[in-house]
Design a protein around this motif. Structure first.
Motif, PDB file in Angstrom:
ATOM      1  N   SER A   1    -113.616   2.457  30.049  1.00 32.24           N
ATOM      2  CA  SER A   1    -113.415   1.773  31.313  1.00 32.24           C
ATOM      3  C   SER A   1    -112.986   2.706  32.457  1.00 32.24           C
ATOM      4  N   ARG A   2    -113.133   2.372  33.697  1.00 32.45           N
ATOM      5  CA  ARG A   2    -112.914   2.946  34.958  1.00 32.45           C
ATOM      6  C   ARG A   2    -112.404   2.071  35.953  1.00 32.45           C
ATOM      7  N   MET A   3    -111.287   2.069  36.642  1.00 30.48           N
ATOM      8  CA  MET A   3    -110.752   1.263  37.578  1.00 30.48           C
ATOM      9  C   MET A   3    -110.843   1.832  38.905  1.00 30.48           C
ATOM     10  N   TYR A   4    -111.249   1.337  39.761  1.00 34.24           N
ATOM     11  CA  TYR A   4    -111.135   2.038  41.138  1.00 34.24           C
ATOM     12  C   TYR A   4    -110.328   1.121  41.975  1.00 34.24           C
ATOM     13  N   VAL A   5    -109.173   1.319  42.976  1.00 36.98           N
ATOM     14  CA  VAL A   5    -108.659   0.545  43.989  1.00 36.98           C
ATOM     15  C   VAL A   5    -109.391   0.808  45.363  1.00 36.98           C
ATOM     16  N   MET A   6    -109.948  -0.136  46.047  1.00 35.07           N
ATOM     17  CA  MET A   6    -110.714  -0.015  47.178  1.00 35.07           C
ATOM     18  C   MET A   6    -109.657  -0.211  48.309  1.00 35.07           C
ATOM     19  N   LYS A   7    -109.453   0.636  49.207  1.00 36.18           N
ATOM     20  CA  LYS A   7    -108.273   0.510  50.174  1.00 36.18           C
ATOM     21  C   LYS A   7    -109.017  -0.198  51.284  1.00 36.18           C
ATOM     22  N   GLU A   8    -108.080  -0.982  52.006  1.00 37.84           N
ATOM     23  CA  GLU A   8    -108.323  -1.817  53.068  1.00 37.84           C
ATOM     24  C   GLU A   8    -109.375  -2.551  53.173  1.00 37.84           C
ATOM     25  N   CYS A   9    -109.865  -2.906  52.000  1.00 38.98           N
ATOM     26  CA  CYS A   9    -111.170  -4.245  51.773  1.00 38.98           C
ATOM     27  C   CYS A   9    -110.519  -5.640  51.846  1.00 38.98           C
ATOM     28  N   THR A  10    -111.185  -6.335  52.284  1.00 41.80           N
ATOM     29  CA  THR A  10    -110.891  -7.805  51.854  1.00 41.80           C
ATOM     30  C   THR A  10    -111.642  -8.174  50.802  1.00 41.80           C
ATOM     31  N   HIS A  11    -111.162  -9.499  50.329  1.00 43.72           N
ATOM     32  CA  HIS A  11    -111.798  -9.878  49.170  1.00 43.72           C
ATOM     33  C   HIS A  11    -113.418 -10.110  49.374  1.00 43.72           C
ATOM     34  N   ASP A  12    -113.896 -10.537  50.458  1.00 42.47           N
ATOM     35  CA  ASP A  12    -115.612 -10.331  50.709  1.00 42.47           C
ATOM     36  C   ASP A  12    -116.017  -9.156  50.879  1.00 42.47           C
ATOM     37  N   MET A  13    -115.365  -8.162  51.294  1.00 41.93           N
ATOM     38  CA  MET A  13    -115.994  -7.008  51.698  1.00 41.93           C
ATOM     39  C   MET A  13    -116.142  -6.134  50.458  1.00 41.93           C
ATOM     40  N   ILE A  14    -115.266  -6.118  49.580  1.00 42.07           N
ATOM     41  CA  ILE A  14    -115.368  -5.547  48.438  1.00 42.07           C
ATOM     42  C   ILE A  14    -116.573  -5.522  47.438  1.00 42.07           C
ATOM     43  N   GLN A  15    -117.359  -6.952  47.754  1.00 40.49           N
ATOM     44  CA  GLN A  15    -118.497  -7.144  46.649  1.00 40.49           C
ATOM     45  C   GLN A  15    -119.618  -5.987  47.083  1.00 40.49           C
ATOM     46  N   LYS A  16    -119.711  -5.620  48.532  1.00 41.86           N
ATOM     47  CA  LYS A  16    -120.464  -4.610  48.827  1.00 41.86           C
ATOM     48  C   LYS A  16    -120.239  -3.336  48.093  1.00 41.86           C
ATOM     49  N   CYS A  17    -118.878  -3.149  47.834  1.00 37.57           N
ATOM     50  CA  CYS A  17    -118.504  -1.899  47.100  1.00 37.57           C
ATOM     51  C   CYS A  17    -119.180  -1.559  45.854  1.00 37.57           C
ATOM     52  N   CYS A  18    -119.464  -2.773  45.237  1.00 39.45           N
ATOM     53  CA  CYS A  18    -120.137  -2.603  44.002  1.00 39.45           C
ATOM     54  C   CYS A  18    -121.373  -1.852  43.788  1.00 39.45           C
ATOM     55  N   PHE A  19    -122.131  -1.685  45.128  1.00 41.57           N
ATOM     56  CA  PHE A  19    -123.628  -1.183  44.985  1.00 41.57           C
ATOM     57  C   PHE A  19    -123.395   0.380  45.626  1.00 41.57           C
ATOM     58  N   GLN A  20    -122.241   0.868  45.640  1.00 43.12           N
ATOM     59  CA  GLN A  20    -122.328   2.517  46.117  1.00 43.12           C
ATOM     60  C   GLN A  20    -122.866   2.986  44.953  1.00 43.12           C
ATOM     61  N   GLU A  21    -123.714   4.002  45.207  1.00 41.31           N
ATOM     62  CA  GLU A  21    -124.600   4.763  44.358  1.00 41.31           C
ATOM     63  C   GLU A  21    -123.762   5.311  43.333  1.00 41.31           C
ATOM     64  N   HIS A  22    -122.726   5.975  43.483  1.00 39.79           N
ATOM     65  CA  HIS A  22    -121.945   6.630  42.391  1.00 39.79           C
ATOM     66  C   HIS A  22    -121.587   5.595  41.157  1.00 39.79           C
ATOM     67  N   LEU A  23    -121.195   4.535  41.672  1.00 36.74           N
ATOM     68  CA  LEU A  23    -120.874   3.327  40.837  1.00 36.74           C
ATOM     69  C   LEU A  23    -122.137   2.934  40.036  1.00 36.74           C
ATOM     70  N   ILE A  24    -123.316   2.675  40.568  1.00 33.64           N
ATOM     71  CA  ILE A  24    -124.344   2.444  39.997  1.00 33.64           C
ATOM     72  C   ILE A  24    -124.913   3.354  39.042  1.00 33.64           C
ATOM     73  N   GLU A  25    -124.755   4.699  39.315  1.00 33.07           N
ATOM     74  CA  GLU A  25    -125.120   5.755  38.354  1.00 33.07           C
ATOM     75  C   GLU A  25    -124.304   5.715  37.052  1.00 33.07           C
ATOM     76  N   GLN A  26    -122.866   5.423  37.516  1.00 35.71           N
ATOM     77  CA  GLN A  26    -122.019   5.484  36.360  1.00 35.71           C
ATOM     78  C   GLN A  26    -122.335   4.370  35.490  1.00 35.71           C
ATOM     79  N   LEU A  27    -122.608   3.213  35.848  1.00 35.85           N
ATOM     80  CA  LEU A  27    -122.939   2.204  35.210  1.00 35.85           C
ATOM     81  C   LEU A  27    -124.158   2.234  34.495  1.00 35.85           C
TER      82      LEU A  27
END
Length: 244
Positions: free
Chosen positions: A135-161
């Motif tokens: 597992s890997r856990m990331y804390v997204m700073k200053e993101c609202t609940h709705d904003m963080i959904q878009k963070c899932c699709f950052q390239e480095h996270l997709i590559e890890q997945l």
């Protein structure tokens, strides 16, 4: 590789980075809201079956992404069908997975925000999931609940997945069963629960030309591991040795 995005509203707007990684990206809008219930699950497997028929998909490289209630649905699918996903990416998951033990060494990437109104539950779920060995856990700073959904699709996270691959015949299986509906994990299938009011547990190891199984509260089970030798090999069931 196939990446399945479970969601409620966004209609696949964020899947560009998944496609850019060379994966087939599929959006299943609305299936997340059932929290892995029967209707959502039936829809999911009907669509997956059709995708497997149309496209050449590596069954050992299927991945799930979900946000909020959809993350809980992905997590329940991963628990109830341990040989489905090679990895999952979850943001602001509202489920506290105290009883979700069947994910084994599956890659689990979790995100939560320190600013979200749901940060309490999301943080607790992320920390519980972080105990998984892959597992890997990331804390997204200053993101609202709705904003963080878009963070899932950052390239480095997709590559890890998508760098992870599911083992088709794992040497070790830890399988907790809470009913007669979900009874299969890789090469192990339980017949049913002896006492339906209590969970069943099966620990199975296939290594060193032997098979060791510890089973609690099951009426029986079957295994379908590939044989590595033509000779009889020892099988241990709850400490008793038999030949197979």
């Amino acid at each position: 590789p196939l990446v399945i995005h479970h969601e409620i509203l966004n209609y696949g707007a964020n899947c560009a980075s998944v496609k850019a990684s060379g994966c087939l990206a599929v959006n299943m809008t609305g299936r997340g809201i059932t929290f892995g219930g029967y209707v959502g699950e039936a829809c999911f497997f009907e669509i997956l079956s059709e995708l497997m028929r149309i496209y050449r998909i590596d069954a050992s490289r299927i991945y799930g992404i979900g946000h909020c209630s959809a993350a809980a649905a992905v997590l329940m699918l991963a628990h109830n069908h341990p040989d489905l996903y090679a990895g999952v990416l979850l943001s602001e998951c509202m489920d506290t997975p105290s009883d979700l033990q069947n994910t084994g060494d599956m890659t689990i990437i979790t995100l939560y925000s320190d600013r979200s109104l749901a940060r309490g539950k999301a943080k607790a779920a992320a920390k519980a999931l972080s105990r998984s060995p892959a597992s890997r856990m990331y804390v997204m700073k200053e993101c609202t609940h709705d904003m963080i959904q878009k963070c899932c699709f950052q390239e480095h996270l997709i590559e890890q997945l998508i760098s992870s691959t599911r083992q088709r015949c794992p040497e070790h299986i830890h399988f907790e069963i809470y009913g007669n509906r979900y009874t299969k994990s890789a090469w192990l299938t339980a017949d049913g629960l002896m006492n339906p009011c209590h969970a069943a547990l099966i620990e199975a190891k296939h290594e060193n030309e032997s098979l060791t199984v510890s089973a609690e509260n099951v009426t029986g089970f079957s295994v379908s591991v590939p044989r590595r030798t033509d000779n009889a090999f020892p099988v241990f069931i709850n400490g008793k040795r038999i030949l197979c």
